[in-house]
Design a protein around this motif. Structure first.
Motif, PDB file in Angstrom:
ATOM      1  N   TRP A   6       0.815  -1.214   0.000  1.00  0.00           N
ATOM      2  CA  TRP A   6       0.000   0.000   0.000  1.00  0.00           C
ATOM      3  C   TRP A   6       0.851   1.268   0.000  1.00  0.00           C
ATOM      4  CZ3 TRP A   6      -4.267  -1.510  -1.693  1.00  0.00           C
ATOM      5  CH2 TRP A   6      -4.898  -2.671  -1.234  1.00  0.00           C
ATOM      6  N   SER A   7       2.149   1.120  -0.170  1.00  0.00           N
ATOM      7  CA  SER A   7       3.033   2.286  -0.161  1.00  0.00           C
ATOM      8  C   SER A   7       2.667   3.247  -1.292  1.00  0.00           C
ATOM      9  CB  SER A   7       4.489   1.834  -0.324  1.00  0.00           C
ATOM     10  OG  SER A   7       5.357   2.937  -0.378  1.00  0.00           O
ATOM     11  N   GLY A   8       2.426   4.494  -0.948  1.00  0.00           N
ATOM     12  CA  GLY A   8       2.124   5.524  -1.928  1.00  0.00           C
ATOM     13  C   GLY A   8       0.699   5.575  -2.420  1.00  0.00           C
ATOM     14  N   VAL A   9      -0.138   4.641  -2.011  1.00  0.00           N
ATOM     15  CA  VAL A   9      -1.511   4.596  -2.529  1.00  0.00           C
ATOM     16  C   VAL A   9      -2.324   5.809  -2.091  1.00  0.00           C
ATOM     17  CG1 VAL A   9      -3.717   3.367  -2.358  1.00  0.00           C
ATOM     18  CG2 VAL A   9      -1.614   2.106  -2.851  1.00  0.00           C
ATOM     19  N   ARG A  10      -2.217   6.185  -0.840  1.00  0.00           N
ATOM     20  CA  ARG A  10      -2.984   7.340  -0.379  1.00  0.00           C
ATOM     21  C   ARG A  10      -2.561   8.611  -1.138  1.00  0.00           C
ATOM     22  NH1 ARG A  10      -6.306   8.250   4.121  1.00  0.00           N
ATOM     23  NH2 ARG A  10      -6.524  10.460   4.563  1.00  0.00           N
ATOM     24  N   ARG A  11      -1.267   8.752  -1.375  1.00  0.00           N
ATOM     25  CA  ARG A  11      -0.780   9.906  -2.137  1.00  0.00           C
ATOM     26  C   ARG A  11      -1.301   9.865  -3.564  1.00  0.00           C
ATOM     27  NH1 ARG A  11       2.639  10.434  -5.887  1.00  0.00           N
ATOM     28  NH2 ARG A  11       3.390   8.287  -5.613  1.00  0.00           N
ATOM     29  N   ARG A  12      -1.274   8.696  -4.188  1.00  0.00           N
ATOM     30  CA  ARG A  12      -1.754   8.569  -5.572  1.00  0.00           C
ATOM     31  C   ARG A  12      -3.216   8.953  -5.689  1.00  0.00           C
ATOM     32  NH1 ARG A  12      -0.256   2.598  -7.252  1.00  0.00           N
ATOM     33  NH2 ARG A  12      -1.433   3.176  -9.158  1.00  0.00           N
ATOM     34  N   VAL A  13      -4.018   8.564  -4.719  1.00  0.00           N
ATOM     35  CA  VAL A  13      -5.438   8.935  -4.746  1.00  0.00           C
ATOM     36  C   VAL A  13      -5.590  10.448  -4.654  1.00  0.00           C
ATOM     37  CG1 VAL A  13      -7.618   8.801  -3.477  1.00  0.00           C
ATOM     38  CG2 VAL A  13      -6.249   6.729  -3.833  1.00  0.00           C
ATOM     39  N   GLY A  14      -4.797  11.086  -3.787  1.00  0.00           N
ATOM     40  CA  GLY A  14      -4.865  12.535  -3.652  1.00  0.00           C
ATOM     41  C   GLY A  14      -4.458  13.253  -4.918  1.00  0.00           C
ATOM     42  N   VAL A  15      -3.391  12.781  -5.548  1.00  0.00           N
ATOM     43  CA  VAL A  15      -2.935  13.382  -6.803  1.00  0.00           C
ATOM     44  C   VAL A  15      -3.993  13.196  -7.893  1.00  0.00           C
ATOM     45  CG1 VAL A  15      -1.237  13.181  -8.666  1.00  0.00           C
ATOM     46  CG2 VAL A  15      -0.481  13.158  -6.278  1.00  0.00           C
ATOM     47  N   LEU A  16      -4.551  12.012  -7.944  1.00  0.00           N
ATOM     48  CA  LEU A  16      -5.560  11.704  -8.948  1.00  0.00           C
ATOM     49  C   LEU A  16      -6.779  12.603  -8.810  1.00  0.00           C
ATOM     50  CD1 LEU A  16      -6.559   9.871 -11.208  1.00  0.00           C
ATOM     51  CD2 LEU A  16      -7.176   8.170  -9.488  1.00  0.00           C
ATOM     52  N   GLY A  17      -7.210  12.817  -7.581  1.00  0.00           N
ATOM     53  CA  GLY A  17      -8.392  13.645  -7.346  1.00  0.00           C
ATOM     54  C   GLY A  17      -8.200  15.088  -7.756  1.00  0.00           C
ATOM     55  N   ALA A  18      -6.952  15.549  -7.824  1.00  0.00           N
ATOM     56  CA  ALA A  18      -6.676  16.936  -8.199  1.00  0.00           C
ATOM     57  C   ALA A  18      -6.635  17.141  -9.708  1.00  0.00           C
ATOM     58  CB  ALA A  18      -5.350  17.384  -7.580  1.00  0.00           C
ATOM     59  N   LEU A  19      -6.650  16.061 -10.479  1.00  0.00           N
ATOM     60  CA  LEU A  19      -6.608  16.170 -11.934  1.00  0.00           C
ATOM     61  C   LEU A  19      -7.982  16.550 -12.486  1.00  0.00           C
ATOM     62  CD1 LEU A  19      -4.529  12.972 -12.798  1.00  0.00           C
ATOM     63  CD2 LEU A  19      -3.702  15.332 -12.721  1.00  0.00           C
ATOM     64  N   SER A  20      -8.000  17.385 -13.492  1.00  0.00           N
ATOM     65  CA  SER A  20      -9.287  17.780 -14.078  1.00  0.00           C
ATOM     66  C   SER A  20      -9.999  16.584 -14.702  1.00  0.00           C
ATOM     67  CB  SER A  20      -9.063  18.864 -15.143  1.00  0.00           C
ATOM     68  OG  SER A  20      -8.208  18.389 -16.172  1.00  0.00           O
ATOM     69  N   GLY A  21      -9.227  15.630 -15.200  1.00  0.00           N
ATOM     70  CA  GLY A  21      -9.833  14.462 -15.827  1.00  0.00           C
ATOM     71  C   GLY A  21     -10.377  13.441 -14.858  1.00  0.00           C
ATOM     72  N   SER A  22     -10.170  13.646 -13.565  1.00  0.00           N
ATOM     73  CA  SER A  22     -10.641  12.660 -12.586  1.00  0.00           C
ATOM     74  C   SER A  22     -12.155  12.563 -12.554  1.00  0.00           C
ATOM     75  CB  SER A  22     -10.103  12.996 -11.198  1.00  0.00           C
ATOM     76  OG  SER A  22     -10.643  14.224 -10.732  1.00  0.00           O
ATOM     77  N   SER A  23     -12.833  13.586 -13.010  1.00  0.00           N
ATOM     78  CA  SER A  23     -14.300  13.558 -13.008  1.00  0.00           C
ATOM     79  C   SER A  23     -14.843  12.545 -14.012  1.00  0.00           C
ATOM     80  CB  SER A  23     -14.864  14.943 -13.317  1.00  0.00           C
ATOM     81  OG  SER A  23     -14.450  15.383 -14.604  1.00  0.00           O
ATOM     82  N   ARG A  24     -13.995  12.088 -14.944  1.00  0.00           N
ATOM     83  CA  ARG A  24     -14.435  11.098 -15.928  1.00  0.00           C
ATOM     84  C   ARG A  24     -14.437   9.680 -15.356  1.00  0.00           C
ATOM     85  NH1 ARG A  24     -11.012  14.278 -19.367  1.00  0.00           N
ATOM     86  NH2 ARG A  24      -9.358  12.722 -19.223  1.00  0.00           N
ATOM     87  N   VAL A  25     -13.865   9.498 -14.196  1.00  0.00           N
ATOM     88  CA  VAL A  25     -13.817   8.168 -13.577  1.00  0.00           C
ATOM     89  C   VAL A  25     -15.184   7.837 -13.004  1.00  0.00           C
ATOM     90  CG1 VAL A  25     -12.752   6.746 -11.791  1.00  0.00           C
ATOM     91  CG2 VAL A  25     -11.375   8.409 -13.067  1.00  0.00           C
ATOM     92  N   PHE A  26     -15.719   6.701 -13.412  1.00  0.00           N
ATOM     93  CA  PHE A  26     -17.050   6.299 -12.961  1.00  0.00           C
ATOM     94  C   PHE A  26     -17.152   6.294 -11.444  1.00  0.00           C
ATOM     95  CE2 PHE A  26     -19.766   2.816 -11.403  1.00  0.00           C
ATOM     96  CZ  PHE A  26     -21.005   3.306 -11.818  1.00  0.00           C
ATOM     97  N   GLY A  27     -18.215   6.917 -10.932  1.00  0.00           N
ATOM     98  CA  GLY A  27     -18.495   6.902  -9.504  1.00  0.00           C
ATOM     99  C   GLY A  27     -17.765   7.941  -8.691  1.00  0.00           C
ATOM    100  N   SER A  28     -16.872   8.713  -9.326  1.00  0.00           N
ATOM    101  CA  SER A  28     -16.049   9.640  -8.551  1.00  0.00           C
ATOM    102  C   SER A  28     -16.863  10.753  -7.903  1.00  0.00           C
ATOM    103  CB  SER A  28     -14.953  10.246  -9.432  1.00  0.00           C
ATOM    104  OG  SER A  28     -15.507  10.942 -10.541  1.00  0.00           O
ATOM    105  N   HIS A  29     -18.021  11.069  -8.482  1.00  0.00           N
ATOM    106  CA  HIS A  29     -18.844  12.097  -7.844  1.00  0.00           C
ATOM    107  C   HIS A  29     -19.434  11.604  -6.532  1.00  0.00           C
ATOM    108  CE1 HIS A  29     -21.894   9.678  -9.962  1.00  0.00           C
ATOM    109  NE2 HIS A  29     -22.752  10.123  -9.060  1.00  0.00           N
TER     110      HIS A  29
END
Length: 229
Positions: A6-29
């Protein structure tokens, strides 16, 4: 101490959520890329003492290293929280799991196919009734019998609901029995059944594979250039 898987997973989620394209991920809303705080060791111990069983290692290390729930597959990983002195999982359908039965082995099979087929064979059809009210009464009575057969609490002993895909479709994590640690899809709302998730090689999908595959695919989706309408 962070478990290596699980190393780095929490950081990756945070980085991902800051991307403008993250809204295209199903269920992210639904989860909005937020993760609950990880569970402390004493909280995990209290949870396991309450339910009477040790959680699968992959899941328990996620709870203590990444978060107690939040951003994850579909509309998110159901969080486990302490409410009024008792631990429980929260989410759409989380209460389908009977917490008093979590130490019992998950059966891994549905009702007797003969019982299932016999009940499906007598499902009422609207054209067989002169009055719509009579059909409504008949289908309601049939639905009650169907629900009692396929949604019997014993069917999901030793399992917890961890995610909601929409349209009453959910995913379960098996925590007791021979299927311990694997994730199963629940299609019973569509006259299907509980079935194990499998990878392309046909192997059962465990919690780590389930979450990690979602995270990798979410990153790919978020980094894709937007398509022109």
């Amino acid at each position: 101490m962070i478990d290596q898987q699980w190393s780095g997973v929490r950081r990756r989620v945070g980085v991902l959520g800051a991307l403008s394209g993250s809204s295209r991920v199903f269920g992210s809303h639904g989860h909005r890329w937020a993760l609950d705080d990880p569970l402390a060791a004493d909280g995990l111990a209290e949870l396991e003492a309450q339910i009477g069983v040790r959680l699968p290692d992959e899941y328990r290390t996620f709870l203590t290293c990444v978060g107690a729930g939040g951003a994850g597959p579909a509309y998110g990983l159901f969080p486990v929280r302490r409410v009024q002195g008792r631990w429980r999982w929260e989410g759409d359908g989380a209460d389908l799991a009977d917490l008093s039965m979590l130490a019992r082995p998950f059966p891994g099979h549905g009702p007797d196919p003969r019982d299932r087929d016999a009940l499906l064979a007598v499902r009422p059809e609207e054209e067989g009734f002169d009055e719509i009210e009579d059909f409504d009464d008949a289908i309601e009575a049939w639905d009650e019998r169907w629900h009692a057969l396929v949604f019997a609490p014993e069917r999901t002993a030793g399992a917890i609901v961890i995610s909601h895909l929409g349209c009453a479709q959910r995913e379960w994590l098996i925590i007791s029995g021979t299927h311990r640690g694997t994730v199963w899809s629940d299609w019973r709302a569509d006259d299907g059944d509980l079935v194990p998730l499998r990878d392309p090689a046909g192997e059962p999908v465990t919690f780590t594979r389930w979450y990690s595959d979602w995270l990798r695919q979410a990153e790919l989706t978020a980094h894709q250039p937007p398509t022109n309408a």
